[in-house]
Design an enzyme around this catalytic site. Structure first.
Site, PDB file in Angstrom:
ATOM      1  N   CYS A 382       1.138  -1.058  -0.182  1.00  0.00           N
ATOM      2  CA  CYS A 382      -0.026  -0.262   0.092  1.00  0.00           C
ATOM      3  C   CYS A 382       0.774   1.034   0.019  1.00  0.00           C
ATOM      4  O   CYS A 382       1.976   1.629  -1.316  1.00  0.00           O
ATOM      5  CB  CYS A 382      -1.123  -0.287   0.925  1.00  0.00           C
ATOM      6  SG  CYS A 382      -2.501   0.831   0.507  1.00  0.00           S
ATOM      7  N   HIS A 517      -3.201  -5.610  -0.571  1.00  0.00           N
ATOM      8  CA  HIS A 517      -3.268  -5.104   1.076  1.00  0.00           C
ATOM      9  C   HIS A 517      -2.718  -7.169   0.413  1.00  0.00           C
ATOM     10  O   HIS A 517      -3.987  -7.744   1.108  1.00  0.00           O
ATOM     11  CB  HIS A 517      -3.837  -5.085   2.326  1.00  0.00           C
ATOM     12  CG  HIS A 517      -3.468  -4.002   2.604  1.00  0.00           C
ATOM     13  ND1 HIS A 517      -2.490  -3.915   3.360  1.00  0.00           N
ATOM     14  CD2 HIS A 517      -4.016  -2.782   2.182  1.00  0.00           C
ATOM     15  CE1 HIS A 517      -2.944  -2.618   3.784  1.00  0.00           C
ATOM     16  NE2 HIS A 517      -3.388  -1.769   2.949  1.00  0.00           N
ATOM     17  N   GLU A 519      -2.373  -9.555   2.703  1.00  0.00           N
ATOM     18  CA  GLU A 519      -1.904 -10.650   3.874  1.00  0.00           C
ATOM     19  C   GLU A 519      -3.313 -10.251   4.393  1.00  0.00           C
ATOM     20  O   GLU A 519      -4.008 -11.179   4.966  1.00  0.00           O
ATOM     21  CB  GLU A 519      -1.283  -9.354   5.866  1.00  0.00           C
ATOM     22  CG  GLU A 519      -2.547  -7.568   5.786  1.00  0.00           C
ATOM     23  CD  GLU A 519      -1.983  -6.390   4.986  1.00  0.00           C
ATOM     24  OE1 GLU A 519      -1.788  -5.441   5.032  1.00  0.00           O
ATOM     25  OE2 GLU A 519      -1.051  -6.991   3.421  1.00  0.00           O
TER      26      GLU A 519
END
Length: 545
Positions: A382, A517, A519
Site C-alpha cells: 500500500c 493488502h 495479508e
C-alpha cells in the site's frame, strides 16, 4: 434449523474471546458442519474505518469491501473462508439502521424503543448469517456488565427462546487469576461474572477459563457446582505457543462433548491432521530468516495483525521461523548511513507496511532506498508501494520534488495522486475529492489485478489474474510509467481500469511493491503467494546475496 453458539466475556477484556470462538468454529467445521461466524462490537462508531490504530488495532478489510474488526481476520484465517459485511456489526450500525427505518415510516408511527426495535434488528442480522449454514458462532464484544452490551445480551437471550434450547448454547470466557503471594487460583471473579449474566437472564452452558496455571480437578468441580453447569463443560485455556494450538488444546479436553450434548449434534470426530501438521511447523521449524518490519504504529502491534500472521503462515509452509525485527520509521529519520548499516546489518528482507499521514514517511523512504541500493529483498504494501515509487523518482529519475498529493497537494511532481474516479467492489462508480468525508470513502475490497508475465509477481502467483483486497485513497500516477520503466522500475500489475497495482525492479534479487493488502487474503492453510515468495527469497538471499 441452524444452531447458535453465543460467546460472551467476563471479568475483563482481551481474554481471547475471538480465538476461543474461532477455535470452537474450527473444530465444528472439521467435524463436517458448515459454519459461519459473527462479531458484534458494542461501540457506537459505524465501523472501525476512521478509528486510530492505537485505539482499535487493525482494520480488517473483507472481500466485499467492509472495514471490520480484526477478529474477522482471525475467523477467516481459522476457517479458511471469506466473510463479509454481514459478519460484523456495531451499535452504530444497528442504531443507524433503525433510525433510517423510522425516518422512512417503516414503524408506522410507533414509539421506537430498545425492545423490540433495536433487539429485533440485532436478531435479524444474526439470523441472516445463519440462513445458509449449520452452525453460527456469535462473539459478543466487550465484557458482561458493560452498559453498551445490554441490548445485545437481551437480543441473544430472546433468540435462544425463539430457536429452542437444543439450538442455542452460551459459552462464557472468563479469567481465573493466580495470586502469587497466596499461591492460589481464585474463582470468585468468575462466579460474580456468571451471576451478572444470570441477572440478565442468561445461564452459560460452558466456561472457558483463561489461566496461568492448569486448573485442579477440585477447582473445576467447584466452578461447575457454583455456576450450575456440567463438570465436563469447564474448559481451561492456558497460554499456548501459538493461537493455532488452541483448537488442539480444546480438543484434548473433549470440548466437543458438552457442545454436541447441548446442541444435539451426535458424536463428533474432527479430522485435525493437516492442522496439527502446520502447527508443528510453526512451533518447531527447521530454518529461520530475519525480516525488518518498518512501520509507524508499533506501540500497538495488533495494528499489523494480519501481516504478522501472514509472515508466520508463510514461514510454516516453508518450514521456517520468521524473526521480525521491529523498526519504527520515525527512528530511521534521524539515522545516518552508518546507523542504517547497523540497523539493517542482520536482516535478510525489508518490509514497509501501509499507513496514513506524513508521520514517519521519510524514515520509510530511507529503508526503501537502503533495500534498493543494497540488493536486499523488499516488499512494500500500500503506502509501501507508493513510497517505493517516490524514492525511485527522486533518487533515480532525478525528480527532486516527486511526492504524493497526500503529503503535498501542490507538488509539481505528483507521482502519487488522489483516485478521483473508480469502480467500487459492488460495481458502482465512485467520485472523490480532497474534501470527501473520511468514513467509507476509500477504494475498498477485492479487485482484479492483471499480472504481467515474466515478472517476479507472476513468478509468485503463477497466474496472470488475481483478486486482492484494497484500502487506499491514493494511487501511483500512471503518467510516470514510461519514465519509471526506462530507468528499471516496471509496472507488473494493473487493475481493470488501468490503475497501477504493483511495481518491481528489474535489476534486483527481489524488489516488489503492491498497492493492495495481500495479508487480507492470507489463510493458515493457504498463505498469500506474494508474501510467501518474499519470505522465501529473503531466506535465499541470506545464503547467497
Amino acid at each position: 434449523m441452524s444452531k447458535y453458539i453465543f460467546v460472551t466475556g467476563g471479568v475483563l477484556s482481551s481474554l481471547g474471546k475471538g480465538i476461543t470462538s474461532a477455535s470452537i468454529a474450527t473444530l465444528l467445521q472439521h467435524s463436517g458442519f458448515k459454519v459461519s461466524m459473527v462479531k458484534i462490537d458494542p461501540y457506537i462508531n459505524v465501523d472501525p474505518g476512521t478509528m486510530s490504530p492505537f485505539e482499535h488495532g487493525e482494520v480488517f478489510v473483507t472481500e466485499d469491501g467492509a472495514e471490520t474488526d480484526l477478529d474477522i481476520g482471525n475467523y477467516e484465517r481459522f476457517l479458511n473462508t471469506n466473510l463479509g459485511k454481514k459478519n460484523n456489526f456495531t451499535t452504530g450500525q444497528i442504531y443507524l439502521s433503525v433510525i433510517e427505518k423510522e425516518r422512512r415510516g417503516d414503524y408506522l408511527g410507533k414509539t421506537v424503543q430498545i425492545i423490540p426495535h433495536i433487539t429485533d434488528e440485532i436478531k435479524r442480522r444474526i439470523k441472516e448469517v445463519a440462513k445458509d449454514v449449520d452452525i453460527v458462532v456469535v462473539e459478543l464484544g466487550g465484557t458482561v456488565g458493560d452498559i453498551e452490551g445490554l441490548p445485545f445480551l437481551e437480543a441473544v437471550r430472546q433468540l435462544k427462546h425463539e430457536v429452542g434450547k437444543t439450538n442455542a448454547m452460551f459459552v462464557h470466557v472468563t479469567l481465573i487469576p493466580y495470586i502469587k503471594a497466596a499461591g492460589e487460583l481464585k474463582t470468585k471473579p468468575t462466579q460474580h461474572s456468571v451471576q451478572e449474566l444470570r441477572r440478565i437472564g442468561i445461564t452459560p452452558h460452558m466456561l472457558v477459563c483463561r489461566t496461568e496455571k492448569p486448573l485442579p480437578k477440585a477447582l473445576k468441580e467447584k466452578l461447575a457446582d457454583s455456576c450450575d453447569i456440567e463438570r465436563d463443560a469447564v474448559i481451561e485455556a492456558v497460554d499456548a505457543p501459538t493461537v493455532y494450538q488452541v483448537p488442539l488444546n480444546f480438543l484434548n479436553q473433549d470440548i466437543l462433548v458438552p457442545i454436541a450434548k447441548q446442541l444435539d449434534l451426535g458424536d463428533l470426530h474432527p479430522d485435525m491432521t493437516e492442522w496439527n501438521f502446520i502447527v508443528k511447523k510453526i512451533i518447531s521449524p527447521q530454518k529461520s530468516v530475519k525480516i525488518a518490519f518498518v512501520g509507524k504504529y508499533l506501540q500497538l502491534k495488533e495494528s499489523y495483525k494480519s501481516l504478522i500472521e501472514a509472515l508466520i503462515h508463510s514461514g510454516a509452509h516453508l518450514d521456517m521461523k520468521v524473526d521480525i525485527e521491529w523498526i519504527d520509521s520515525e527512528d530511521l529519520e534521524k539515522a545516518d548511513d552508518e546507523k542504517l548499516d547497523e540497523i539493517f546489518n542482520e536482516v535478510s528482507g525489508i518490509l514497509v507496511a501501509g499507513g496514513f499521514g506524513e508521520r514517519g514517511v521519510e524514515g520509510k523512504l530511507k529503508a526503501i532506498k537502503y533495500a534498493r541500493e543494497n540488493k536486499i529483498p523488499y516488499l512494500g504494501i500500500c503506502l509501501g508501494m507508493q513510497l517505493a515509487v517516490i524514492e525511485f523518482a527522486r533518487n533515480v529519475l532525478g525528480l527532486e520534488y516527486a511526492n504524493s498529493q497526500e503529503f503535498d497537494p501542490d507538488t509539481p511532481e505528483p507521482v502519487v495522486y488522489l483516485i478521483d474516479e473508480f469502480i467500487d467492489a459492488s460495481g458502482q462508480k465512485q467520485l472523490r475529492t480532497h474534501k470527501s468525508p473520511l468514513g467509507g470513502t476509500m477504494r475498498l475490497g477485492g479487485y482484479e489485478c492483471f499480472v504481467k508475465k515474466g515478472t517476479k509477481l507472476y513468478d509468485a502467483y503463477k497466474s496472470d489474474k488475481v483478486i486482492e483486497r484494497h484500502r487506499h485513497r491514493y494511487e501511483v500516477n500512471g503518467a510516470y510509467e514510461d519514465a519509471l520503466k526506462e530507468k528499471g522500475m516496471i509496472v507488473s500489475g494493473k487493475s481493470v481500469e488501468g490503475l497501477v497495482e504493483a511495481v518491481e525492479l528489474k535489476d534486483h534479487p527481489w524488489f516488489v511493491a503492491v498497492q493492495f493488502h495481500p495479508e487480507f487474503t492470507n489463510k493458515l492453510k493457504s498463505p498469500n503467494k506474494v508474501i510467501m515468495s518474499f519470505v522465501e527469497n529473503a531466506y535465499k538471499c541470506q545464503r547467497s546475496c
